[in-house]
Write an enzyme that holds these catalytic residues in place. Structure first.
Site, PDB file in Angstrom:
ATOM      1  N   CYS A 170       0.014   3.348   2.632  1.00 26.16           N
ATOM      2  CA  CYS A 170       0.705   2.912   4.049  1.00 26.16           C
ATOM      3  C   CYS A 170       2.095   3.313   4.286  1.00 26.16           C
ATOM      4  O   CYS A 170       2.782   3.924   5.346  1.00 26.16           O
ATOM      5  CB  CYS A 170       0.785   1.720   4.630  1.00 26.16           C
ATOM      6  SG  CYS A 170      -1.358   0.976   4.154  1.00 26.16           S
TER       7      CYS A 170
ATOM      8  N   CYS B  80       1.058  -1.464  -0.087  1.00 28.72           N
ATOM      9  CA  CYS B  80       0.250   0.109   0.233  1.00 28.72           C
ATOM     10  C   CYS B  80       0.768   1.114   0.274  1.00 28.72           C
ATOM     11  O   CYS B  80       1.208   1.428   1.155  1.00 28.72           O
ATOM     12  CB  CYS B  80      -0.771  -0.255   0.987  1.00 28.72           C
ATOM     13  SG  CYS B  80      -1.667   1.236   2.174  1.00 28.72           S
TER      14      CYS B  80
END
Length: 106
Positions: A31, A28
């Site tokens: 993230c 991600c």
């Protein structure tokens, strides 16, 4: 910061008082963008709450049960009860996450 790897440990951890959980994945981009700040947040909020992490790909049944539809997602618990949630669309920058964490227990 504890990395949760099982549903049982998750349930135990969120019962331990004030706990904020970050659901993330290694692939991600959002993230990865906020990951460098985790240690800073852990220090900044020490004494207010415990910060833990769950890789949603390692515990997919938990992510499904909790309806983690996007990542990163932050869940705020108080004595095992979810009290707030920051969805992925609003957790794309350090500033967005910090604003949320500042008000997590307000």
């Amino acid at each position: 910061m504890e990395e949760i790897r099982t549903s049982d440990r998750y349930r135990e951890a969120v019962q331990s008082g004030r706990v904020v959980v970050e659901f993330y994945a290694t692939w991600c981009p959002d993230c990865r963008r906020i990951e460098p700040y985790l240690g800073e947040w852990e220090e900044k909020y020490r004494g207010q709450f415990t910060l833990i992490r769950v890789n949603r790909d390692e515990v997919p049944e938990l992510a499904e049960e909790l309806q983690i539809l996007g990542i990163p997602t932050f869940l705020v618990y108080d004595q095992g009860r979810e009290v707030k949630r920051l969805f992925s669309r609003d957790a794309k920058s350090k500033e967005q996450v910090e604003q949320f964490l500042d008000k997590a227990y307000a």
